[in-house]
Design an enzyme around this catalytic site. Structure first.
Site, PDB file in Angstrom:
ATOM      1  N   ASP A 165      29.474  52.425  43.712  1.00  0.00           N
ATOM      2  CA  ASP A 165      28.248  51.991  43.026  1.00  0.00           C
ATOM      3  C   ASP A 165      27.102  51.500  43.920  1.00  0.00           C
ATOM      4  OD1 ASP A 165      30.402  51.989  41.318  1.00  0.00           O
ATOM      5  OD2 ASP A 165      30.158  49.931  40.656  1.00  0.00           O
ATOM      6  N   GLU A 196      31.109  49.157  32.264  1.00  0.00           N
ATOM      7  CA  GLU A 196      30.852  48.620  33.604  1.00  0.00           C
ATOM      8  C   GLU A 196      29.351  48.685  33.908  1.00  0.00           C
ATOM      9  OE1 GLU A 196      34.973  49.526  35.976  1.00  0.00           O
ATOM     10  OE2 GLU A 196      33.560  51.171  35.990  1.00  0.00           O
TER      11      GLU A 196
END
Ligand code: FRU
Length: 457
Positions: free
Chosen positions: A22, A203
């Protein structure tokens, strides 16, 4: 010869020789764009999670910097965000200094049979992001959960405003909203979800205002990544448009439909996850980066010495479309000199009988190819990477991905296809539909062959 595993993308950030996932802490400060990222500083698969760091002044060429916040024996440094504490609310800055503050998830390993806790923690930099110090009062927000992560923090309101944190109760598929005067003391404001796509954990949320293009009105956009359960399979990113009053998010369009095609997706390809936006970008521009991979097979993609890349930086707008539906339109930030990329800018017919096939290849044989089909009758775009080169490194990799084309009442549809080594990004219908896909051909794709059939329907 150059194989895709040795050709590094030019404008998609990769770590020099390690693993990334990420994007974290996206922040503009004093002329520099900061891209922190989930990084294993000592390996090319997920582990030892730390915040790597890269900087850029133009959003297309990135310089990797020293690891900003390394994992320790006590914690892994999971995803989060960064802010400029202009008002010195946390008190980290001395006279004449400005603190940059990172808000990350401290993921502690299980200990003596007790499960590992995820709590929110701070680190700060007093030298414009070069070096980072953990706050000694960490963690700042611990609710005793093993699935509480990915804080995105921003300042809401003017001088009398407050900090807002959006984070997730991941397995409960809920976004949680906290507020704080100082980044240290946090109060729960509200919760949102489960809603729309819930086929996996939630998420990496994000929340920001966007003007409706061509109007004086503003709406708030809530970004929610989920894994698995995305429209193309595996991990992907959905969004909700609504209103936010500083503590509570109210969506304006919720459907009872269980068909994922009725939800709003930031991308319909296999490789766009954990996308979040930059804080503090001048001129109210909203810029996002996603991770150009998918948890289904991310640890096995055939590149080296790096593994995984970020997407291009995407500038986003909010557009009113047919049926009064507000949707995000995206356009990539491209280098002024586009020679390191292959960019195809074209318009294809989108009438009921028209079917256009676009074939991306790397050599004359065309054996290895990515096939993009625009079906005017169905008003759909599909992207077939089953013959795109190395596909058998994971059974979930070969895929045919589908997206509805936006209802624009036009007989043509514009397409922008950007090929950068092992990543292809497709922007269709003024960027209302995008597909990001990794491909691993023997010879990098450089050519586009096009054919339209005007059949009867
Ligand atoms: C999303 C994610 C986050 C977590 C990070 C760990 O891809 O699972 O929820 O913070 O990756 O690397």
């Amino acid at each position: 010869t150059a194989t895709p595993s040795s050709v590094r993308p030019a404008a998609h950030f990769t770590a020099r020789s390690t693993w990334l996932n990420d994007p974290n802490g996206l922040l503009y400060h004093e002329g520099v764009y900061h891209l922190f990222f989930q990084n294993n500083p000592s390996g090319d698969t997920w582990g030892n999670m730390s915040w790597g760091h890269a900087t850029s002044t133009d959003l297309v060429s990135w310089q990797e910097q020293a690891v900003a916040i390394p994992a320790t024996a006590e914690e892994m440094v999971f995803s989060g965000s960064a802010v400029v504490d202009t008002r010195n609310t946390a008190g980290f800055a001395g006279p004449g200094q400005t603190a940059l503050v990172a808000i990350y998830t401290s993921a502690r390993p299980p200990l003596d049979g007790a499960p590992g806790i995820q709590a929110q923690a701070l680190a700060f930099s007093l030298d414009a992001g070069n070096t980072w110090t953990r706050y000694e009062g960490n963690p700042v927000l611990d609710i005793g959960s093993t699935e509480f992560r990915d804080p995105k923090v921003f300042w809401y309101g003017g001088d009398n405003g407050h900090w807002v944190m959006v984070a997730v109760d991941a397995v409960d598929r809920r976004v949680v909203f906290y507020t704080s005067p100082n980044l240290i003391d946090w109060t729960l404001g509200s919760r949102f979800g489960p809603c729309h796509a819930v086929g996996g954990v939630w998420e990496c949320p994000d929340l920001f205002p966007l003007p409706i293009k061509g109007t004086q009105e503003t709406r708030w956009v809530l970004i929610v990544s989920l894994n698995p359960g995305a429209i193309a399979g595996g991990s992907g990113t959905q969004y909700f448009v609504g209103d936010f009053d500083g503590t509570t998010f109210i969506p304006t369009r919720i459907t009872e439909s269980t068909d994922p095609a009725d939800y709003d997706w930031l991308d319909y390809g296999r490789d766009y996850y954990a996308a979040v936006s930059f804080n503090n970008v001048p001129d109210d521009r909203r810029l996002m980066i996603g991770w150009a991979s998918n948890w289904d097979y991310a640890n096995e993609t055939p590149t080296g010495p790096w593994r995984s890349a970020m997407s291009l930086v995407r500038e986003i707008e909010l557009v009113r479309t047919a049926g009064d539906r507000l949707r995000i339109a995206q356009s990539p930030i491209l280098p002024p000199e586009q020679s390191p990329l292959h960019v195809f800018d074209l318009t294809v017919p989108c009438t009921p009988g028209a079917r256009t096939t676009l074939v991306l290849t790397g050599d004359d044989s065309g054996v290895e190819r990515l096939t993009i089909t625009i079906d005017g009758g169905e008003r759909s775009i599909t992207c077939d990477r089953t013959q795109s080169g190395a596909v058998d490194f994971h059974p979930a990799f070969p895929s045919v991905d589908w997206a509805p084309l936006p209802d624009q009442n036009t007989e043509e549809i514009d397409l922008l296809i950007v090929v950068d080594a092992h990543i292809v990004e497709i922007y269709a219908g003024k960027g209302l539909v995008t597909l990001a896909e990794q491909v691993f051909p023997t010879a990098p794709f450089t050519r586009l062959h096009r054919e339209t059939i005007h059949g009867q329907k």
